[in-house]
Design a protein around this motif. Structure first.
Motif, mmCIF file in Angstrom:
data_model
loop_
_atom_site.group_PDB
_atom_site.id
_atom_site.type_symbol
_atom_site.label_atom_id
_atom_site.label_comp_id
_atom_site.label_asym_id
_atom_site.label_seq_id
_atom_site.Cartn_x
_atom_site.Cartn_y
_atom_site.Cartn_z
ATOM 1 N N SER A 24 -0.555 -3.974 -10.454
ATOM 2 C CA SER A 24 -1.225 -2.792 -9.890
ATOM 3 C C SER A 24 -2.686 -2.744 -10.310
ATOM 4 C CB SER A 24 -0.499 -1.518 -10.320
ATOM 5 O OG SER A 24 -0.515 -1.379 -11.737
ATOM 6 N N LYS A 38 -3.415 -5.295 1.038
ATOM 7 C CA LYS A 38 -2.151 -4.737 1.495
ATOM 8 C C LYS A 38 -1.083 -5.202 0.524
ATOM 9 C CE LYS A 38 -0.927 -4.608 5.893
ATOM 10 N NZ LYS A 38 -0.384 -5.005 7.241
ATOM 11 N N PHE A 40 2.964 -4.770 -1.598
ATOM 12 C CA PHE A 40 4.383 -4.402 -1.540
ATOM 13 C C PHE A 40 5.024 -4.654 -2.897
ATOM 14 C CE2 PHE A 40 8.877 -5.428 -0.955
ATOM 15 C CZ PHE A 40 9.312 -4.286 -0.275
ATOM 16 N N ARG A 47 3.766 2.557 -4.549
ATOM 17 C CA ARG A 47 2.981 2.852 -3.350
ATOM 18 C C ARG A 47 1.846 3.834 -3.631
ATOM 19 N NH1 ARG A 47 5.288 4.465 2.641
ATOM 20 N NH2 ARG A 47 3.243 4.798 3.627
ATOM 21 N N LEU A 50 -1.055 2.197 -5.499
ATOM 22 C CA LEU A 50 -1.825 1.284 -4.647
ATOM 23 C C LEU A 50 -2.725 2.062 -3.696
ATOM 24 C CD1 LEU A 50 -2.378 -1.598 -3.560
ATOM 25 C CD2 LEU A 50 -0.497 -1.225 -1.956
ATOM 26 N N GLU A 51 -2.187 3.069 -3.067
ATOM 27 C CA GLU A 51 -2.978 3.838 -2.089
ATOM 28 C C GLU A 51 -4.084 4.631 -2.774
ATOM 29 O OE1 GLU A 51 0.381 4.321 1.419
ATOM 30 O OE2 GLU A 51 0.089 5.978 0.013
ATOM 31 N N THR A 56 -3.444 -0.644 0.952
ATOM 32 C CA THR A 56 -2.544 -0.232 2.018
ATOM 33 C C THR A 56 -1.136 -0.708 1.696
ATOM 34 O OG1 THR A 56 -4.326 -0.410 3.642
ATOM 35 C CG2 THR A 56 -2.063 -0.361 4.500
ATOM 36 N N TRP A 57 -0.170 0.168 1.877
ATOM 37 C CA TRP A 57 1.222 -0.180 1.596
ATOM 38 C C TRP A 57 1.855 -0.874 2.801
ATOM 39 C CZ3 TRP A 57 4.018 -0.389 -2.694
ATOM 40 C CH2 TRP A 57 5.407 -0.459 -2.608
#
Length: 307
Positions: A24, A38, A40, A47, A50-51, A56-57
């Motif tokens: 992360s 992007k 995962f 999520r 990250l955002e 972007t997830w």
């Protein structure tokens, strides 16, 4: 394979799989340096982080891979890497010009095998394990040991330098980076196990472990592992930055490398037994500084709590 020109750093699209405590932070640094990220992870709570950091997830690993220039894998082990690339279809979903960057700690022979399969699909591959822990990931201060052909290294360099300030091209063949990381983990594991032994010996003699750690950390006996883990050795429930079972795995990779290369690794073998002793007590997910508990158990020490 046809050579591809490198896009500018601002337009490079990064697919990032493995958004744990280190991943992360690595993704955050990529976002901060203008890359389109992007990501995962199997943990849904990754999520939000990250955002918040500008990424972007994605809904799946195929979604991550489908429109990226570089697919970065910061996963736990080679099994997860193979699952993502081959069973879950990430490799088939990658654009033909994309590059796979494997950043997990894996056995060199397994990395070579994965690289061969990636190349058979016409994609580039970078063997790029890292060292520096969560702190290094957060500060973009990781050491990155990259092995790939010179052209691919040139394409990937700006991506790697966004995450690490010590980026080394250690060789042209996949697996060489993994072997350098293996040797790194040999020393880290032995140093940490030795530090635990020293602290436990001092405690048995009635010496305040804080005083002992302070002295050793500033003497010729010091090591990075002692300075980083020492204070956590004497905490009752330290925050987990790297788990005991990580060193059980990594030192297992060291022993396998020794067998394959016919090179003896006796100190690594003993160190792994100390980590394994703690793991075998059901504590494999606690902080690796608690390898000291194996020594305390052998000397009937109940220490580890705040005095």
């Amino acid at each position: 394979m046809q050579q591809q020109s490198s896009p500018t750093s601002a337009t490079k699209r990064i697919g990032f799989i493995g958004l744990g405590s280190m991943g992360s932070q690595m993704a955050r640094n990529l976002c901060a340096r203008g890359f389109r990220v992007k990501g995962f992870d199997v943990r849904a709570d990754a999520r939000a982080v990250l955002e918040e950091n500008g990424g972007t997830w994605a809904g799946s690993v195929r979604d991550v891979a489908s429109d990226c220039d570089f697919l970065l894998l910061m996963v736990v082990n080679v099994v997860q890497a193979e699952q993502i690339l081959f069973q879950s279809g990430a490799l088939d979903a990658l654009p033909a010009t994309a590059t796979v960057v494997l950043m997990a700690t894996c056995p060199a022979a397994e990395v070579e095998r994965i690289a061969t399969q990636v190349a058979a699909k016409g994609r580039r591959f970078v063997d790029a394990p890292v060292s520096g822990g969560v702190a290094g990931a957060a500060s973009a201060g990781l050491t990155i040991m990259a092995a790939c052909d010179a052209d691919t290294f040139g394409l990937a360099r700006s991506v790697l330098e966004a995450m690490g300030d010590k980026v080394h091209h250690v060789g042209e063949r996949a697996g060489q980076g993994a072997l350098v990381k293996t040797i790194n983990q040999l020393l880290c594991g032995v140093h940490l196990a030795a530090a635990g032994e020293a602290v436990a010996l001092g405690a048995k003699a009635g010496i305040d472990p804080r005083i002992l750690i302070d002295i050793l950390s500033q003497s010729s006996a010091s090591s990075w592992m002692l300075r980083d883990r020492g204070a956590r050795m004497v905490a009752s429930e330290p925050k987990v930055t790297s788990a005991i079972d990580i060193f059980v795995k990594d030192l297992g990779i060291v022993l396998d490398a020794g067998l394959r290369l016919r090179a003896p690794t006796p100190l690594a073998s003993v160190a792994q037994q100390m980590f394994l002793a703690v793991s075998g007590q059901g504590s494999g997910q606690i902080d690796d500084s608690q390898v000291v508990r194996a020594y305390r158990a052998m000397t009937a020490e109940s220490g580890g709590s705040e005095p």
